[in-house]
Design a protein around this motif. Structure first.
Motif, PDB file in Angstrom:
ATOM      1  N   LEU B  90       0.816  -1.213   0.000  1.00 16.62           N
ATOM      2  CA  LEU B  90       0.000   0.000   0.000  1.00 16.62           C
ATOM      3  C   LEU B  90       0.850   1.264   0.000  1.00 16.62           C
ATOM      4  O   LEU B  90       0.315   2.360   0.141  1.00 16.62           O
ATOM      5  N   HIS B  91       2.162   1.094  -0.149  1.00 18.61           N
ATOM      6  CA  HIS B  91       3.088   2.237  -0.234  1.00 18.61           C
ATOM      7  C   HIS B  91       3.108   3.081   1.021  1.00 18.61           C
ATOM      8  O   HIS B  91       3.439   4.260   0.985  1.00 18.61           O
ATOM      9  N   LEU B  92       2.750   2.491   2.147  1.00 15.76           N
ATOM     10  CA  LEU B  92       2.832   3.235   3.406  1.00 15.76           C
ATOM     11  C   LEU B  92       4.131   2.960   4.138  1.00 15.76           C
ATOM     12  O   LEU B  92       4.571   3.753   4.954  1.00 15.76           O
ATOM     13  N   LEU B  93       4.739   1.833   3.852  1.00 15.35           N
ATOM     14  CA  LEU B  93       6.032   1.511   4.467  1.00 15.35           C
ATOM     15  C   LEU B  93       7.073   1.379   3.368  1.00 15.35           C
ATOM     16  O   LEU B  93       6.727   0.922   2.274  1.00 15.35           O
ATOM     17  N   PRO B  94       8.344   1.661   3.525  1.00 17.13           N
ATOM     18  CA  PRO B  94       8.978   2.203   4.734  1.00 17.13           C
ATOM     19  C   PRO B  94       8.699   3.691   4.892  1.00 17.13           C
ATOM     20  O   PRO B  94       8.693   4.440   3.936  1.00 17.13           O
ATOM     21  N   LEU B  95       8.491   4.101   6.149  1.00 15.17           N
ATOM     22  CA  LEU B  95       8.126   5.475   6.425  1.00 15.17           C
ATOM     23  C   LEU B  95       9.356   6.348   6.584  1.00 15.17           C
ATOM     24  O   LEU B  95      10.231   6.023   7.368  1.00 15.17           O
ATOM     25  N   PRO B  96       9.445   7.458   5.859  1.00 20.24           N
ATOM     26  CA  PRO B  96      10.555   8.386   6.117  1.00 20.24           C
ATOM     27  C   PRO B  96      10.357   9.110   7.441  1.00 20.24           C
ATOM     28  O   PRO B  96       9.274   9.057   8.032  1.00 20.24           O
ATOM     29  N   PHE B  98      10.075  12.227   8.446  1.00 14.53           N
ATOM     30  CA  PHE B  98       9.078  13.278   8.639  1.00 14.53           C
ATOM     31  C   PHE B  98       7.676  12.684   8.766  1.00 14.53           C
ATOM     32  O   PHE B  98       6.830  13.206   9.481  1.00 14.53           O
ATOM     33  N   ALA B  99       7.439  11.557   8.094  1.00 21.40           N
ATOM     34  CA  ALA B  99       6.129  10.913   8.197  1.00 21.40           C
ATOM     35  C   ALA B  99       5.972  10.222   9.543  1.00 21.40           C
ATOM     36  O   ALA B  99       4.887  10.178  10.107  1.00 21.40           O
ATOM     37  N   ALA B 102       4.802  12.545  12.060  1.00 19.84           N
ATOM     38  CA  ALA B 102       3.422  12.964  11.876  1.00 19.84           C
ATOM     39  C   ALA B 102       2.424  11.903  12.319  1.00 19.84           C
ATOM     40  O   ALA B 102       1.224  12.172  12.332  1.00 19.84           O
ATOM     41  N   LEU B 103       2.887  10.711  12.665  1.00 22.15           N
ATOM     42  CA  LEU B 103       1.959   9.655  13.089  1.00 22.15           C
ATOM     43  C   LEU B 103       1.301  10.029  14.407  1.00 22.15           C
ATOM     44  O   LEU B 103       1.990  10.414  15.342  1.00 22.15           O
ATOM     45  N   VAL B 148      -3.807   5.446  10.331  1.00 16.44           N
ATOM     46  CA  VAL B 148      -3.699   6.789   9.786  1.00 16.44           C
ATOM     47  C   VAL B 148      -3.842   6.777   8.271  1.00 16.44           C
ATOM     48  O   VAL B 148      -4.259   7.764   7.670  1.00 16.44           O
ATOM     49  N   GLY B 150      -5.970   4.972   6.802  1.00 13.24           N
ATOM     50  CA  GLY B 150      -7.387   4.816   6.530  1.00 13.24           C
ATOM     51  C   GLY B 150      -7.796   3.403   6.160  1.00 13.24           C
ATOM     52  O   GLY B 150      -8.866   3.205   5.603  1.00 13.24           O
TER      53      GLY B 150
END
Lengths: 295, 349
Positions: B90-96, B98-99, B102-103, B148, B150
């Motif tokens: 889902l392209h949510l990981l790996p998180l940089p 700055f993201a 924001a979690l 986050v 969704g």
């Protein structure tokens, strides 16, 4: 905000065009506050990936599907019949330990010495590995319990996968063999379990025998056949069916345990088939005995 | 058979006599050589066995001796692996970085070591417990990301796995240490309690009623919203009167109740730091202790009340340690000492 596939695809196609024209190659650091910010973040990444995938079709014919991936050695082991010398060589099974610590009883399995390292003779390893595989297959075909022991952090997933492959007859020990598992079973598992369950394995496979010498001794006391990867500093007679190979290499352990567990799976399949045949014969016999007399 | 039996037992006694210090277990391979049961099939008739079908152990980690623990470790690791793969697709990981910042936080309280041992049916040492909570933390991070992003299904699936490991009174534990919200009555007054040493103060704070504000001119700068206060620029209107903060303590004005300027400054300090001097009036009833304690208690109550009226102010008061109840109390006298710390004069002999 849940996105349907068609919405995502349309958004991606639009974004690819925008992306290419805007020349945005990396997601720039910016604060993510609302759900829209998060979905934009996702879309940016998805469009970048789509761009790569789109142009990959025009490049090399080698894709992820038809090339070697590092996880294949664990998840796609060769069956014993297809085991080759080059596979053993590729996994680094021929690297023994230093010449100075070579066990004299290992001499028959040593090919020679190079750069101070004992080189293991893979011409002998191959038939011994196949012999061990045959043993695993026949024990599994007779409903035997097979335990895979690999007490190093990198061996943990290997033994787990091997036990999974064999099925209900496969067990694994990935961290520590508790002393007394076989010799002190009454106290370890309780009298009920010992009386009503099978607490003695029928075969134990050691991927690192040096660290599990107490387990090997317990197996010898309980007369349980053992298979083990013996390196050049180990006396091959500690286990019943030694496999002379490199015990430090993860790939070698993956290959050996993979081959043995595939053989175990074959044995289980043989047993299932025989059981099915026996059941069919039994049903036929029962049906015959109840057949009504012909008038 | 009889001859064999006699011969065997005499051999055993001979060996035992030679090595009488060793146990029979050590002689297992020498006293009675092992013969596989299959070889005895045609020699001796098989003993009539009781028909008890022994079942194989259920867990594949049975021979570790700690099946429950290792099974749960394996299942947690596989859950982490699967959720990571799903989030990666889902392209949510790996998180940089700055993201990650924001979690939104999803704090959880895991079960205690004893409760966890009961849940996993395996005794947990501290290192094993830490390992389990480490894995649970990783899974919780994946849940946060799914939340986050969704993806309700993935998030609820992970929640159902994690709920079994969370404490029952999780909400109560998380609510600990969080101050109860201050209620305002129908006149807009806040009621707070302040304490210092042996004193306790009940403090009511009400905003000062503003007189009719003059027509805003262009020279007046844009003002931030501090409650109902409109900052009056002295330069624009020098004749305008400045509103005053009136402080009544036990029915007496501040100057009468606290003759020492240090005590008065202590009470006024929350107003000074936040720039709200002249914005609010204070009425306090204080009991117990002496002047320092009572002034400190009133200051504490004022700080809490101001934070209730103007929530933005809370950080300033927190940083200056005004909202924290000063824990310093009179130290008890100890036996063998003249006072809490004072020792009696040292005598050589």
């Amino acid at each position: 905000m849940v996105m349907s596939t068609s919405v995502v695809q349309r958004a991606l196609r639009r974004d690819v065009a925008r992306f290419v024209s805007a020349r945005r190659y990396h997601t720039e650091p910016r604060p993510l506050k609302s759900p829209e910010d998060w979905s934009d973040f996702q879309l940016e990444r998805a469009s970048y990936k789509m761009l790569i995938d789109h142009f990959s079709a025009f490049g090399s014919t080698q894709t992820r599907e038809n090339t070697f991936q590092p996880h294949h050695s664990l998840h796609r082991p060769p069956p014993p019949s297809q085991l080759s010398l080059s596979a053993l060589l590729a996994s680094g099974a021929h690297f023994g330990h230093s010449k100075s610590i070579m066990n004299p009883n290992f001499m028959p399995y040593a090919y020679g010495v190079r750069a101070g390292i004992t080189v293991i003779d893979l011409d002998q390893t191959l038939p011994l590995l196949r012999r061990a595989a045959q043993l695993v297959r026949s024990i599994a075909a007779k409903d035997g319990i097979i335990v895979f022991v690999g007490t190093r952090p990198d061996l943990r997933p290997i033994v787990r996968k091997a036990a999974e492959r064999v099925g209900s007859q496969g067990y694994h020990i990935g961290e520590k063999w508790l002393p007394g598992t076989l010799t002190n079973k009454l106290e370890m598992f309780g009298p009920d379990v010992v009386k009503n369950g099978r607490v003695v394995p029928d075969l134990v496979v050691f991927l690192n025998p040096i660290a599990n010498i107490h387990a090997i001794r317990e197996c010898a006391i309980e007369h349980i056949p053992t298979i083990g990867i013996v390196d050049s500093n180990v006396d091959p007679r500690v286990v019943m069916y030694p496999i002379p190979a490199n015990d430090e290499s993860t790939r070698t352990a993956e290959l050996v345990s993979g081959v043995l567990s595939v053989a175990g799976r074959e044995g289980v399949a043989i047993r299932e088939r025989e059981k099915a045949v026996q059941d069919k014969l039994r049903v036929r016999r029962i049906a015959k005995s109840y057949r009504l007399p012909q008038h | 058979m009889n001859v064999l039996g006699v011969g065997r037992s005499s051999f055993r006694t001979a060996v035992a006599a030679l090595r009488n210090t060793q146990t029979s277990r050590a002689l297992a391979t020498t006293a009675r050589p092992y013969v596989p049961p299959a070889s005895l099939e045609h020699v001796a008739p098989p003993r009539p066995r009781r028909s008890r079908i022994k079942t194989k152990p259920e867990s594949s980690a049975f021979f570790t001796g700690r099946a429950g623990y290792y099974d749960s470790i394996d299942s947690l690791e596989s859950a982490i692996h699967h959720s990571q793969r799903a989030l990666k697709n889902l392209h949510l990981l790996p998180l940089p970085a700055f993201a990650k910042e924001a979690l939104p936080p999803l704090q959880t309280v895991w079960k205690t070591k004893e409760d966890m041992s009961e849940l996993l049916s395996a005794k947990l040492t501290t290192s094993r417990y830490r390992r389990v909570t480490g894995l649970l933390g990783q899974l919780n991070d994946h849940r946060r990301v799914a939340d986050v992003g969704g993806y309700a299904e993935l998030s609820s699936g992970l929640s159902s796995v994690l709920e079994t490991f969370e404490r029952d009174n999780k909400d109560a534990v998380l609510a600990r240490g969080i101050r109860k919200p201050v209620k305002f009555d129908e006149y807009g007054r806040s009621y707070t309690v302040g304490k210092r040493k042996e004193s306790a103060a009940r403090v009511w704070i009400i905003p000062v009623k503003q007189r009719a504000a003059p027509a805003p001119t262009e020279t007046q700068a844009a003002s931030p919203d501090f409650g109902t206060v409109d900052p009056i620029s002295i330069d624009s209107d020098p004749t305008a009167a400045v509103s005053m903060t009136e402080v009544l303590v036990n029915g007496m004005p501040l100057a009468k109740c606290f003759p020492l300027p240090a005590d008065r400054e202590r009470i006024i300090r929350p107003f000074r730091l936040t720039g709200l001097l002249g914005a609010y009036n204070v009425f306090a009833i204080v009991r117990g202790g002496g002047t320092t304690g009572q002034s400190g208690a009133v200051a504490h109550g004022i700080a809490k009340g101001l934070a209730a009226h103007v929530p933005d102010i809370e950080l300033i008061l927190k940083r200056s340690k005004l909202i924290r109840r000063d824990p310093r109390m009179v130290e008890r006298k100890k036996t063998g000492l003249a006072k809490a710390r004072k020792r009696y004069a040292w005598v050589k002999r």
